[in-house]
Write a protein that holds these residues in place. Sequence first.
Motif, short mmCIF file in Angstrom:
data_model
loop_
_atom_site.label_atom_id
_atom_site.label_comp_id
_atom_site.label_asym_id
_atom_site.label_seq_id
_atom_site.Cartn_x
_atom_site.Cartn_y
_atom_site.Cartn_z
N GLY A 98 42.06 47.22 41.62
CA GLY A 98 42.90 46.05 41.43
C GLY A 98 44.38 46.35 41.51
N GLU A 124 38.20 45.11 43.30
CA GLU A 124 37.66 44.09 42.41
C GLU A 124 37.18 42.87 43.20
OE1 GLU A 124 40.70 43.64 39.47
OE2 GLU A 124 40.07 45.44 38.40
N TYR A 157 33.39 41.52 42.95
CA TYR A 157 33.00 40.14 42.65
C TYR A 157 32.09 39.56 43.75
CZ TYR A 157 33.05 35.13 42.11
OH TYR A 157 32.64 33.82 42.00
N ILE A 214 33.57 33.55 38.76
CA ILE A 214 34.69 34.48 38.59
C ILE A 214 35.04 34.68 37.12
CG2 ILE A 214 36.48 32.70 38.80
CD1 ILE A 214 36.63 36.30 40.24
N GLU A 215 34.81 33.68 36.28
CA GLU A 215 35.13 33.82 34.86
C GLU A 215 34.22 34.83 34.18
OE1 GLU A 215 37.87 32.63 33.59
OE2 GLU A 215 38.26 31.75 35.56
N LYS A 242 35.55 38.22 35.26
CA LYS A 242 36.78 38.58 34.55
C LYS A 242 36.49 39.07 33.13
CE LYS A 242 39.86 35.29 36.93
NZ LYS A 242 40.67 34.05 36.77
N LEU A 298 36.24 42.91 33.41
CA LEU A 298 37.19 43.65 34.23
C LEU A 298 37.88 44.74 33.41
CD1 LEU A 298 39.15 41.16 36.53
CD2 LEU A 298 37.65 43.03 37.22
N SER A 329 45.62 45.17 34.74
CA SER A 329 44.81 44.39 33.80
C SER A 329 45.36 44.42 32.37
CB SER A 329 43.38 44.92 33.77
OG SER A 329 43.33 46.18 33.11
N ASP A 341 46.45 41.34 39.11
CA ASP A 341 45.51 41.15 40.22
C ASP A 341 44.84 39.79 40.07
OD1 ASP A 341 43.95 41.69 42.49
OD2 ASP A 341 42.38 42.64 41.31
N LEU A 342 43.63 39.75 39.57
CA LEU A 342 42.89 38.49 39.46
C LEU A 342 43.35 37.63 38.28
CD1 LEU A 342 39.24 39.68 40.24
CD2 LEU A 342 40.82 38.48 41.76
N ILE A 343 43.88 38.28 37.25
CA ILE A 343 44.27 37.55 36.04
C ILE A 343 45.79 37.64 35.88
CG2 ILE A 343 43.98 37.36 33.55
CD1 ILE A 343 41.27 38.75 33.87
#
Length: 222
Positions: free
Chosen positions: A13, A19, A23, A39-40, A43, A46, A172, A191-193
Amino acid sequence: MKALKAVIFDMDGLMFDTEKVGYEQTKRAADELGLDYDIEVFKGYLGTNEQETLAYIHKHYEGQPQVDDFIALTVRYIEEALKDPDNIDDKKGLYDLLDYLRSRQIKLYIASSSRRDEIIRNLEGKGIAGYFEGIVAGNEVKRAKPDPEIYLKAFDLTHTEDKQEVLVLEDSKNGVRAAYRAGLPTIVVPDLIPADEEVMKKAVAVKESLADVIPYIESEYA
């Protein structure tokens, strides 16, 4: 102005878009087995190590008989996908940052929740293993991020006395928490969050990409 002697990188990530691959392949396995997955859920684990990921999945799908098949299928699909470096996108600015840090003779390390063999496979697949002086992997610590153990071990590898002369790069919240508890200044590149209030308080800076780390180093370090 303080000197910068070492930089410790997270990997998934931050350096590579692993990541996203994780996913996609986990969702593929869940869909095949008829499990509700989005996706939740992804997460939710992660930045954790393998043991904690398995515990999270078992708890989330408690009572559903296909959970063991889901784990096995997920592991297979992800490993197959990650064997090919072409399946993994590099994060923006990665190679410029590596070259910049090497030009300044700043030593580089990795502290990642992934297994050592996975880290080495990614580094060698991308041709950048030679940039790094040392690695601390998720399977080499007793407690995963947000526990500071992995970053304390990585700091020991740097042979640097002053923690303010070492910089951590993370993506993260758990990673930022771990570095903060280890007493190491941290730049977060989400990254994703997205970075929340806690992350922004515990990080010395929040940047959009690794490309933005160079100007920060130029302004903050001798």
